[in-house]
Design a protein around this motif. Structure first.
Motif, PDB file in Angstrom:
ATOM      1  N   LYS A 132      25.732 -15.165 -60.690  1.00  0.00           N
ATOM      2  CA  LYS A 132      25.782 -15.111 -59.230  1.00  0.00           C
ATOM      3  C   LYS A 132      24.824 -14.034 -58.736  1.00  0.00           C
ATOM      4  CE  LYS A 132      30.547 -16.632 -58.770  1.00  0.00           C
ATOM      5  NZ  LYS A 132      31.870 -16.289 -58.262  1.00  0.00           N
ATOM      6  N   PRO A 133      24.080 -14.315 -57.671  1.00  0.00           N
ATOM      7  CA  PRO A 133      23.183 -13.280 -57.142  1.00  0.00           C
ATOM      8  C   PRO A 133      23.974 -12.169 -56.469  1.00  0.00           C
ATOM      9  CG  PRO A 133      23.149 -15.214 -55.745  1.00  0.00           C
ATOM     10  CD  PRO A 133      23.985 -15.563 -56.950  1.00  0.00           C
ATOM     11  N   LEU A 134      23.420 -10.959 -56.512  1.00  0.00           N
ATOM     12  CA  LEU A 134      24.079  -9.824 -55.890  1.00  0.00           C
ATOM     13  C   LEU A 134      24.021  -9.942 -54.375  1.00  0.00           C
ATOM     14  CD1 LEU A 134      22.709  -6.953 -58.129  1.00  0.00           C
ATOM     15  CD2 LEU A 134      24.967  -7.983 -58.186  1.00  0.00           C
ATOM     16  N   GLN A 135      25.012  -9.373 -53.708  1.00  0.00           N
ATOM     17  CA  GLN A 135      25.045  -9.417 -52.259  1.00  0.00           C
ATOM     18  C   GLN A 135      24.021  -8.448 -51.686  1.00  0.00           C
ATOM     19  OE1 GLN A 135      29.018  -8.435 -51.170  1.00  0.00           O
ATOM     20  NE2 GLN A 135      29.839 -10.411 -51.734  1.00  0.00           N
ATOM     21  N   ILE A 136      23.570  -8.737 -50.470  1.00  0.00           N
ATOM     22  CA  ILE A 136      22.644  -7.852 -49.774  1.00  0.00           C
ATOM     23  C   ILE A 136      23.418  -6.630 -49.311  1.00  0.00           C
ATOM     24  CG2 ILE A 136      21.114  -7.624 -47.797  1.00  0.00           C
ATOM     25  CD1 ILE A 136      20.696 -10.663 -47.967  1.00  0.00           C
ATOM     26  N   LEU A 137      22.906  -5.467 -49.669  1.00  0.00           N
ATOM     27  CA  LEU A 137      23.596  -4.240 -49.315  1.00  0.00           C
ATOM     28  C   LEU A 137      23.347  -3.875 -47.858  1.00  0.00           C
ATOM     29  CD1 LEU A 137      22.819  -2.104 -52.469  1.00  0.00           C
ATOM     30  CD2 LEU A 137      24.904  -3.303 -51.926  1.00  0.00           C
ATOM     31  N   ASP A 138      24.369  -3.372 -47.203  1.00  0.00           N
ATOM     32  CA  ASP A 138      24.225  -2.885 -45.840  1.00  0.00           C
ATOM     33  C   ASP A 138      23.786  -1.432 -45.905  1.00  0.00           C
ATOM     34  OD1 ASP A 138      25.107  -5.281 -44.842  1.00  0.00           O
ATOM     35  OD2 ASP A 138      27.205  -4.662 -44.758  1.00  0.00           O
TER      36      ASP A 138
END
Length: 87
Positions: free
Chosen positions: A41-47
Motif C-alpha cells: 500500500k502506498p504511504l499517505q500524504i503527510l500534512d
C-alpha cells in the motif's frame, strides 16, 4: 463417480462423466495455483500542519509558565538594544 453417473443416467456415451471429470480437474488446478502477490500500500500524504496537543493539567501549566504577562511586556518595552538609536 463419472462412470456411475453415466451408467445410471440416460447418456451411455459417457459425455456427462467426462464433463464432470474435466470440471473437477480444472477446479483442482485452480486450487493448486499460487495466490496473486499482494501489492504494497502506498504511504499517505503527510500534512505539514503542527500536531494538535490535547489539553490537560500539564499543558495548562506549561502555557501559564511561558505566557507573556504584563511584567514581561514592561521588560520588553524597557529593553535597550545594542547599536540602535533610542526613539
Amino acid at each position: 463417480m463419472g462412470a456411475s453417473m453415466d451408467s445410471v443416467s440416460e447418456c451411455p456415451a459417457g459425455n456427462k462423466g467426462r464433463a464432470l471429470c474435466d470440471k473437477i480437474r480444472k477446479t483442482i488446478e485452480k486450487l493448486q495455483q499460487l495466490p496473486p502477490a499482494k501489492r504494497p500500500k502506498p504511504l499517505q500524504i503527510l500534512d505539514c500542519k503542527p500536531k494538535k496537543k490535547r489539553g490537560g493539567r500539564w499543558l495548562r501549566r506549561m502555557k501559564q509558565r511561558y505566557e507573556i504577562t504584563s511584567e514581561r511586556k514592561r521588560k520588553r518595552a524597557n529593553r535597550m538594544y545594542f547599536g540602535r538609536p533610542e526613539e
